[in-house]
Design a protein around this motif. Sequence first.
Motif, PDB file in Angstrom:
ATOM      1  N   PHE A   4       0.847  -1.192   0.000  1.00  0.00           N
ATOM      2  CA  PHE A   4       0.000   0.000   0.000  1.00  0.00           C
ATOM      3  C   PHE A   4       0.886   1.247   0.000  1.00  0.00           C
ATOM      4  O   PHE A   4       1.848   1.328   0.763  1.00  0.00           O
ATOM      5  CB  PHE A   4      -0.908   0.033   1.233  1.00  0.00           C
ATOM      6  CG  PHE A   4      -1.721  -1.216   1.429  1.00  0.00           C
ATOM      7  CD1 PHE A   4      -2.771  -1.518   0.574  1.00  0.00           C
ATOM      8  CD2 PHE A   4      -1.442  -2.093   2.455  1.00  0.00           C
ATOM      9  CE1 PHE A   4      -3.513  -2.676   0.751  1.00  0.00           C
ATOM     10  CE2 PHE A   4      -2.183  -3.243   2.646  1.00  0.00           C
ATOM     11  CZ  PHE A   4      -3.228  -3.541   1.793  1.00  0.00           C
ATOM     12  N   VAL A   5       0.550   2.202  -0.853  1.00  0.00           N
ATOM     13  CA  VAL A   5       1.250   3.493  -0.894  1.00  0.00           C
ATOM     14  C   VAL A   5       0.191   4.587  -0.841  1.00  0.00           C
ATOM     15  O   VAL A   5      -0.664   4.682  -1.730  1.00  0.00           O
ATOM     16  CB  VAL A   5       2.103   3.651  -2.170  1.00  0.00           C
ATOM     17  CG1 VAL A   5       2.794   5.007  -2.178  1.00  0.00           C
ATOM     18  CG2 VAL A   5       3.139   2.540  -2.262  1.00  0.00           C
ATOM     19  N   GLY A   6       0.234   5.398   0.215  1.00  0.00           N
ATOM     20  CA  GLY A   6      -0.736   6.469   0.355  1.00  0.00           C
ATOM     21  C   GLY A   6      -0.431   7.633  -0.574  1.00  0.00           C
ATOM     22  O   GLY A   6       0.712   7.836  -0.974  1.00  0.00           O
ATOM     23  N   PRO A   7      -1.432   8.441  -0.945  1.00  0.00           N
ATOM     24  CA  PRO A   7      -1.211   9.590  -1.826  1.00  0.00           C
ATOM     25  C   PRO A   7      -0.196  10.581  -1.274  1.00  0.00           C
ATOM     26  O   PRO A   7       0.585  11.161  -2.013  1.00  0.00           O
ATOM     27  CB  PRO A   7      -2.611  10.215  -1.919  1.00  0.00           C
ATOM     28  CG  PRO A   7      -3.552   9.123  -1.572  1.00  0.00           C
ATOM     29  CD  PRO A   7      -2.837   8.266  -0.573  1.00  0.00           C
ATOM     30  N   GLN A   8      -0.207  10.778   0.054  1.00  0.00           N
ATOM     31  CA  GLN A   8       0.724  11.731   0.655  1.00  0.00           C
ATOM     32  C   GLN A   8       2.159  11.234   0.526  1.00  0.00           C
ATOM     33  O   GLN A   8       3.074  11.990   0.200  1.00  0.00           O
ATOM     34  CB  GLN A   8       0.381  11.941   2.135  1.00  0.00           C
ATOM     35  CG  GLN A   8       1.263  13.000   2.807  1.00  0.00           C
ATOM     36  CD  GLN A   8       0.824  13.281   4.224  1.00  0.00           C
ATOM     37  OE1 GLN A   8      -0.158  12.709   4.693  1.00  0.00           O
ATOM     38  NE2 GLN A   8       1.539  14.152   4.909  1.00  0.00           N
ATOM     39  N   VAL A   9       2.352   9.927   0.744  1.00  0.00           N
ATOM     40  CA  VAL A   9       3.688   9.344   0.582  1.00  0.00           C
ATOM     41  C   VAL A   9       4.150   9.464  -0.864  1.00  0.00           C
ATOM     42  O   VAL A   9       5.304   9.791  -1.145  1.00  0.00           O
ATOM     43  CB  VAL A   9       3.691   7.867   1.025  1.00  0.00           C
ATOM     44  CG1 VAL A   9       5.040   7.224   0.746  1.00  0.00           C
ATOM     45  CG2 VAL A   9       3.348   7.757   2.503  1.00  0.00           C
ATOM     46  N   GLY A  10       3.223   9.205  -1.806  1.00  0.00           N
ATOM     47  CA  GLY A  10       3.561   9.315  -3.219  1.00  0.00           C
ATOM     48  C   GLY A  10       3.976  10.722  -3.593  1.00  0.00           C
ATOM     49  O   GLY A  10       4.930  10.923  -4.362  1.00  0.00           O
ATOM     50  N   GLN A  11       3.289  11.734  -3.057  1.00  0.00           N
ATOM     51  CA  GLN A  11       3.634  13.122  -3.334  1.00  0.00           C
ATOM     52  C   GLN A  11       5.006  13.461  -2.777  1.00  0.00           C
ATOM     53  O   GLN A  11       5.797  14.166  -3.418  1.00  0.00           O
ATOM     54  CB  GLN A  11       2.566  14.047  -2.735  1.00  0.00           C
ATOM     55  CG  GLN A  11       2.810  15.528  -2.989  1.00  0.00           C
ATOM     56  CD  GLN A  11       2.732  15.891  -4.453  1.00  0.00           C
ATOM     57  OE1 GLN A  11       2.072  15.194  -5.231  1.00  0.00           O
ATOM     58  NE2 GLN A  11       3.410  16.954  -4.845  1.00  0.00           N
ATOM     59  N   GLU A  12       5.309  12.960  -1.587  1.00  0.00           N
ATOM     60  CA  GLU A  12       6.625  13.202  -0.989  1.00  0.00           C
ATOM     61  C   GLU A  12       7.735  12.568  -1.821  1.00  0.00           C
ATOM     62  O   GLU A  12       8.800  13.162  -2.011  1.00  0.00           O
ATOM     63  CB  GLU A  12       6.654  12.659   0.442  1.00  0.00           C
ATOM     64  CG  GLU A  12       5.812  13.448   1.424  1.00  0.00           C
ATOM     65  CD  GLU A  12       5.834  12.845   2.815  1.00  0.00           C
ATOM     66  OE1 GLU A  12       6.487  11.792   2.991  1.00  0.00           O
ATOM     67  OE2 GLU A  12       5.194  13.410   3.724  1.00  0.00           O
ATOM     68  N   LEU A  13       7.476  11.355  -2.318  1.00  0.00           N
ATOM     69  CA  LEU A  13       8.461  10.692  -3.172  1.00  0.00           C
ATOM     70  C   LEU A  13       8.684  11.479  -4.458  1.00  0.00           C
ATOM     71  O   LEU A  13       9.820  11.607  -4.935  1.00  0.00           O
ATOM     72  CB  LEU A  13       7.993   9.274  -3.510  1.00  0.00           C
ATOM     73  CG  LEU A  13       7.986   8.264  -2.356  1.00  0.00           C
ATOM     74  CD1 LEU A  13       7.349   6.959  -2.803  1.00  0.00           C
ATOM     75  CD2 LEU A  13       9.400   8.006  -1.854  1.00  0.00           C
ATOM     76  N   TYR A  14       7.614  12.024  -5.013  1.00  0.00           N
ATOM     77  CA  TYR A  14       7.727  12.830  -6.239  1.00  0.00           C
ATOM     78  C   TYR A  14       8.569  14.077  -5.990  1.00  0.00           C
ATOM     79  O   TYR A  14       9.468  14.408  -6.765  1.00  0.00           O
ATOM     80  CB  TYR A  14       6.322  13.209  -6.710  1.00  0.00           C
ATOM     81  CG  TYR A  14       6.298  14.152  -7.883  1.00  0.00           C
ATOM     82  CD1 TYR A  14       6.509  13.681  -9.179  1.00  0.00           C
ATOM     83  CD2 TYR A  14       6.062  15.514  -7.700  1.00  0.00           C
ATOM     84  CE1 TYR A  14       6.484  14.544 -10.260  1.00  0.00           C
ATOM     85  CE2 TYR A  14       6.041  16.381  -8.778  1.00  0.00           C
ATOM     86  CZ  TYR A  14       6.254  15.896 -10.047  1.00  0.00           C
ATOM     87  OH  TYR A  14       6.244  16.750 -11.120  1.00  0.00           O
ATOM     88  N   GLU A  15       8.285  14.774  -4.900  1.00  0.00           N
ATOM     89  CA  GLU A  15       9.026  15.993  -4.581  1.00  0.00           C
ATOM     90  C   GLU A  15      10.485  15.693  -4.249  1.00  0.00           C
ATOM     91  O   GLU A  15      11.391  16.415  -4.686  1.00  0.00           O
ATOM     92  CB  GLU A  15       8.356  16.713  -3.407  1.00  0.00           C
ATOM     93  CG  GLU A  15       6.968  17.259  -3.747  1.00  0.00           C
ATOM     94  CD  GLU A  15       6.255  17.826  -2.538  1.00  0.00           C
ATOM     95  OE1 GLU A  15       6.818  17.696  -1.411  1.00  0.00           O
ATOM     96  OE2 GLU A  15       5.155  18.391  -2.700  1.00  0.00           O
TER      97      GLU A  15
END
Length: 308
Positions: free
Chosen positions: A124-135
């Motif tokens: 599971f990957v939460g949207p907030q974690v995904g955004q942090e990884l992108y940034e």
Amino acid sequence: MELFRIKHDIPFMSYGRLTTTISLITFILAIFFLATKGLNFGVDFTGGTVMEVAYPHPADVGKIRNAMDAISLKEASVQNFGTSHDVLIRLPVKKGMTSAKLSEDVLTALRKDDAAVQMRRIEFVGPQVGQELYENGAMALLLVSLGIMGYLAVRFEWRFAVSAIIANMHDVVIILGFFAFFQWEFNLTVLAAVLAVLGYSVNESVVVFDRVRENFRKMRKASVPEVINNAITRTMSRTIITHAMTQTMVCSMLFFGGEVLHNFSLALTIGILFGIYSSVLVASPIVMWLGISREDLIKVEKKPEADA
């Protein structure tokens, strides 16, 4: 080591306008596809659920996709993973439903068609974690680029730094353009490949630039284009050997590494091919047009030469 020796210098700089024009066109096309189509971000960046399931027999991917459509998950990504018996299912975030409930519904739908299916893993990957990884990924790309510019400016001269970073950014944007045009999934492994291409490409530029600096001391009566042509020609054997061996290894991952390494090796393949081109036929003409001269290099503190 040299497998062959080229007796006469190849006039690379006479084709500088042509090669940089081609690079400019491909660069603009890549920017266009990035702006219009955008990157197909994977679950790592967008958030969602990744499921790996296994069958005792070759899996029917089409049948699995139909099962996803039946439970209103048409946007789910279904593909073989490693072998024909293993399947990787990527599910985007669905409003009003937890990841645990979503994965349970998927497994239930799959078992209706084939009770022998087995769950291997769920991530599971939460949207907030995904955004942090992108940034964080974007920040890593920026810091690597600044580090390369700083290194080349100190080791050589600012003109070399500018030309090398333009060539390296050319490679990165071309990779992203390919992924945008074909809508290949862009995930963390692809980002790692992009960062690896930056380091790989600058190594080729450093080798050529070091030979250019050495030639300025030896070829005192030669013009700047002649100096650069000689530097590229003299390092040609090393370039061919290095890139051929690297590309062989990357192609082995591309064709035999399975789904996990496919996009990673695909990005490396594109980056290595364009890295050869940009280091020789983009960076070097830009150095020449920026007006590099023997006097500029004399001002720079002498340092040990790199092994060319």
